[in-house]
Design a protein around this motif. Structure first.
Motif, PDB file in Angstrom:
ATOM      1  N   MET A   1       0.842  -1.197   0.000  1.00 56.45           N
ATOM      2  CA  MET A   1       0.000   0.000   0.000  1.00 56.45           C
ATOM      3  C   MET A   1       0.879   1.248   0.000  1.00 56.45           C
ATOM      4  N   LYS A   2       0.496   2.242  -0.821  1.00 56.35           N
ATOM      5  CA  LYS A   2       1.230   3.495  -0.805  1.00 56.35           C
ATOM      6  C   LYS A   2       0.576   4.452   0.189  1.00 56.35           C
ATOM      7  N   ILE A   3       1.393   4.955   1.109  1.00 56.08           N
ATOM      8  CA  ILE A   3       0.930   5.854   2.160  1.00 56.08           C
ATOM      9  C   ILE A   3       1.803   7.103   2.137  1.00 56.08           C
ATOM     10  N   VAL A   4       1.165   8.260   2.106  1.00 55.92           N
ATOM     11  CA  VAL A   4       1.897   9.533   2.154  1.00 55.92           C
ATOM     12  C   VAL A   4       1.730  10.135   3.539  1.00 55.92           C
ATOM     13  N   VAL A   5       2.849  10.455   4.167  1.00 59.11           N
ATOM     14  CA  VAL A   5       2.823  11.059   5.503  1.00 59.11           C
ATOM     15  C   VAL A   5       3.245  12.520   5.377  1.00 59.11           C
ATOM     16  N   ILE A   6       2.274  13.414   5.489  1.00 59.33           N
ATOM     17  CA  ILE A   6       2.566  14.847   5.460  1.00 59.33           C
ATOM     18  C   ILE A   6       3.156  15.226   6.820  1.00 59.33           C
ATOM     19  N   GLY A   7       4.310  15.876   6.816  1.00 59.82           N
ATOM     20  CA  GLY A   7       5.033  16.086   8.069  1.00 59.82           C
ATOM     21  C   GLY A   7       5.805  14.837   8.451  1.00 59.82           C
ATOM     22  N   GLY A   8       6.204  14.092   7.429  1.00 60.75           N
ATOM     23  CA  GLY A   8       6.833  12.798   7.645  1.00 60.75           C
ATOM     24  C   GLY A   8       8.253  12.825   8.157  1.00 60.75           C
ATOM     25  N   THR A   9       8.822  14.028   8.304  1.00 60.28           N
ATOM     26  CA  THR A   9      10.181  14.123   8.850  1.00 60.28           C
ATOM     27  C   THR A   9      10.181  14.677  10.271  1.00 60.28           C
ATOM     28  N   GLY A  10       9.004  14.939  10.837  1.00 61.60           N
ATOM     29  CA  GLY A  10       8.915  15.502  12.179  1.00 61.60           C
ATOM     30  C   GLY A  10       8.943  14.443  13.266  1.00 61.60           C
ATOM     31  N   LEU A  11       8.659  14.864  14.501  1.00 64.81           N
ATOM     32  CA  LEU A  11       8.731  13.969  15.663  1.00 64.81           C
ATOM     33  C   LEU A  11       7.850  12.736  15.493  1.00 64.81           C
ATOM     34  N   ILE A  12       6.567  12.950  15.248  1.00 64.26           N
ATOM     35  CA  ILE A  12       5.639  11.824  15.093  1.00 64.26           C
ATOM     36  C   ILE A  12       5.778  11.221  13.696  1.00 64.26           C
ATOM     37  N   GLY A  13       5.961  12.068  12.695  1.00 68.38           N
ATOM     38  CA  GLY A  13       6.036  11.597  11.316  1.00 68.38           C
ATOM     39  C   GLY A  13       7.157  10.619  11.071  1.00 68.38           C
ATOM     40  N   SER A  14       8.356  10.933  11.561  1.00 66.62           N
ATOM     41  CA  SER A  14       9.496  10.055  11.306  1.00 66.62           C
ATOM     42  C   SER A  14       9.301   8.686  11.953  1.00 66.62           C
ATOM     43  N   LYS A  15       8.695   8.666  13.145  1.00 65.68           N
ATOM     44  CA  LYS A  15       8.431   7.394  13.819  1.00 65.68           C
ATOM     45  C   LYS A  15       7.339   6.604  13.095  1.00 65.68           C
ATOM     46  N   THR A  16       6.313   7.307  12.624  1.00 65.02           N
ATOM     47  CA  THR A  16       5.216   6.647  11.901  1.00 65.02           C
ATOM     48  C   THR A  16       5.727   6.057  10.585  1.00 65.02           C
ATOM     49  N   VAL A  17       6.527   6.826   9.863  1.00 59.04           N
ATOM     50  CA  VAL A  17       7.110   6.349   8.602  1.00 59.04           C
ATOM     51  C   VAL A  17       7.907   5.071   8.835  1.00 59.04           C
ATOM     52  N   ALA A  18       8.711   5.050   9.897  1.00 57.13           N
ATOM     53  CA  ALA A  18       9.541   3.871  10.183  1.00 57.13           C
ATOM     54  C   ALA A  18       8.680   2.638  10.457  1.00 57.13           C
ATOM     55  N   ILE A  19       7.610   2.810  11.229  1.00 55.06           N
ATOM     56  CA  ILE A  19       6.718   1.686  11.543  1.00 55.06           C
ATOM     57  C   ILE A  19       6.078   1.132  10.276  1.00 55.06           C
ATOM     58  N   LEU A  20       5.568   2.030   9.439  1.00 47.75           N
ATOM     59  CA  LEU A  20       4.872   1.599   8.225  1.00 47.75           C
ATOM     60  C   LEU A  20       5.836   0.948   7.229  1.00 47.75           C
ATOM     61  N   ARG A  21       7.047   1.452   7.136  1.00 47.21           N
ATOM     62  CA  ARG A  21       8.025   0.832   6.230  1.00 47.21           C
ATOM     63  C   ARG A  21       8.416  -0.553   6.716  1.00 47.21           C
ATOM     64  N   LEU A  22       8.506  -0.723   8.029  1.00 47.39           N
ATOM     65  CA  LEU A  22       8.804  -2.052   8.575  1.00 47.39           C
ATOM     66  C   LEU A  22       7.695  -3.039   8.224  1.00 47.39           C
ATOM     67  N   GLY A  23       6.482  -2.510   8.050  1.00 48.83           N
ATOM     68  CA  GLY A  23       5.357  -3.353   7.658  1.00 48.83           C
ATOM     69  C   GLY A  23       5.298  -3.639   6.174  1.00 48.83           C
ATOM     70  N   GLY A  24       6.277  -3.133   5.430  1.00 53.14           N
ATOM     71  CA  GLY A  24       6.369  -3.438   4.006  1.00 53.14           C
ATOM     72  C   GLY A  24       5.627  -2.481   3.093  1.00 53.14           C
ATOM     73  N   HIS A  25       5.155  -1.366   3.624  1.00 50.66           N
ATOM     74  CA  HIS A  25       4.394  -0.421   2.814  1.00 50.66           C
ATOM     75  C   HIS A  25       5.318   0.575   2.101  1.00 50.66           C
ATOM     76  N   GLU A  26       4.841   1.086   0.985  1.00 49.79           N
ATOM     77  CA  GLU A  26       5.543   2.152   0.272  1.00 49.79           C
ATOM     78  C   GLU A  26       5.148   3.469   0.932  1.00 49.79           C
ATOM     79  N   VAL A  27       6.091   4.127   1.575  1.00 50.75           N
ATOM     80  CA  VAL A  27       5.767   5.307   2.369  1.00 50.75           C
ATOM     81  C   VAL A  27       6.553   6.513   1.869  1.00 50.75           C
ATOM     82  N   VAL A  28       5.839   7.592   1.609  1.00 51.10           N
ATOM     83  CA  VAL A  28       6.468   8.853   1.213  1.00 51.10           C
ATOM     84  C   VAL A  28       6.487   9.770   2.437  1.00 51.10           C
ATOM     85  N   ALA A  29       7.676  10.153   2.875  1.00 45.82           N
ATOM     86  CA  ALA A  29       7.813  11.108   3.982  1.00 45.82           C
ATOM     87  C   ALA A  29       7.812  12.505   3.370  1.00 45.82           C
ATOM     88  N   ALA A  30       6.643  13.135   3.374  1.00 45.84           N
ATOM     89  CA  ALA A  30       6.469  14.404   2.658  1.00 45.84           C
ATOM     90  C   ALA A  30       6.581  15.588   3.600  1.00 45.84           C
TER      91      ALA A  30
END
Length: 250
Positions: A1-30
């Motif tokens: 699944m492709k998931i875009v995280v707006i604010g993906g480099t911030g405190l919550i965003g960076s942690k969320t991106v890491a979790i979703l990528r570990l789950g095998g998803h295509e994640v854009v840290a925007a």
């Protein structure tokens, strides 16, 4: 699944991106520093192409009342329009517990952001979170008067950012609720007592004074202004555990 995280480099965003990528998803840290700007619209169309889920964790660069309201309204409108054009199937937005019960400029801006979401027609889930434990130092600083920190005895239930990110990732992968989910930390205590524990743990000698008239970023705090009134998902990391982890990292 492709998931875009707006604010993906911030405190919550960076942690969320890491979790979703570990789950095998295509994640854009925007974020603006990755070429995606929800205020100007730069890079939005390209980032959202093929995305099924968008998580909005954007935060305003200024907390001044007018600026923060303009940020969340402009960002929200631009993002939701781009999502509609891209056929996004789930919009997840992070907001604040009590945002409709406390009178300060930032909370009013978050209410305005929330009000854009339901009429957009995009299936959605709004996550309202209590304040992050990582903000306790900033809260103490904003409430300080010399060597005294004045805080309301209203109830407070801070949550660790790791727990916030875990909940955001879980909600993003679930079916849209078309409603609100609330999350909070596992401990509830008076605001002044939580901050006093934090300052003592880090060796800060400032005295915390219980002051029912103390404002929180300009807003009055009643007994339950800042905690969930009903059912909430509770984080696993208590204040003492979070302090131990933080000190270990330091």
């Amino acid at each position: 699944m492709k998931i875009v995280v707006i604010g993906g480099t911030g405190l919550i965003g960076s942690k969320t991106v890491a979790i979703l990528r570990l789950g095998g998803h295509e994640v854009v840290a925007a974020s603006p520093n990755t070429g995606v700007n929800t205020i100007t619209g730069e890079g939005l169309k390209e980032a959202l192409a093929g995305a099924q889920v968008v998580i909005d964790l954007a935060n305003a660069p200024s907390w001044e009342d007018k600026a923060v309201l303009e940020f969340f309204e402009t960002s929200g409108r631009n993002l939701l329009a781009a999502e509609a054009a891209a056929g996004v199937r789930h919009h997840v937005a992070l907001s604040i517990v009590g945002t409709d019960r406390s009178d300060n400029g930032y909370f009013r801006a978050k209410v305005a952001q929330e009000k854009l979401i339901a009429p957009s027609g995009i299936p959605y889930t709004i996550i309202r979170s209590t304040q992050f434990m990582e903000f306790l130092g900033g809260i103490a600083a904003s409430s300080a008067d010399g060597n005294v920190v004045r805080l309301s005895p209203g109830l407070f239930q801070p949550i660790a950012s790791d727990d916030v990110a875990a909940n955001v990732a879980e909600v993003a992968l679930a079916a849209p609720r078309n409603g609100i989910v609330e999350i909070a930390g596992p401990e509830r205590a008076p605001f002044n007592e939580i901050v006093a524990r934090y300052l003592k743990a880090i060796g800060d000698p400032r005295e915390v004074v219980r002051d029912p008239e103390a404002r929180y970023f300009g807003g009055r705090v009643e007994e339950k202004s800042l905690v969930p009134l009903g059912e909430a998902r509770l984080g696993r990391i208590g204040l003492d555990e979070w302090l131990r982890r933080s000190q270990a990292k330091a």
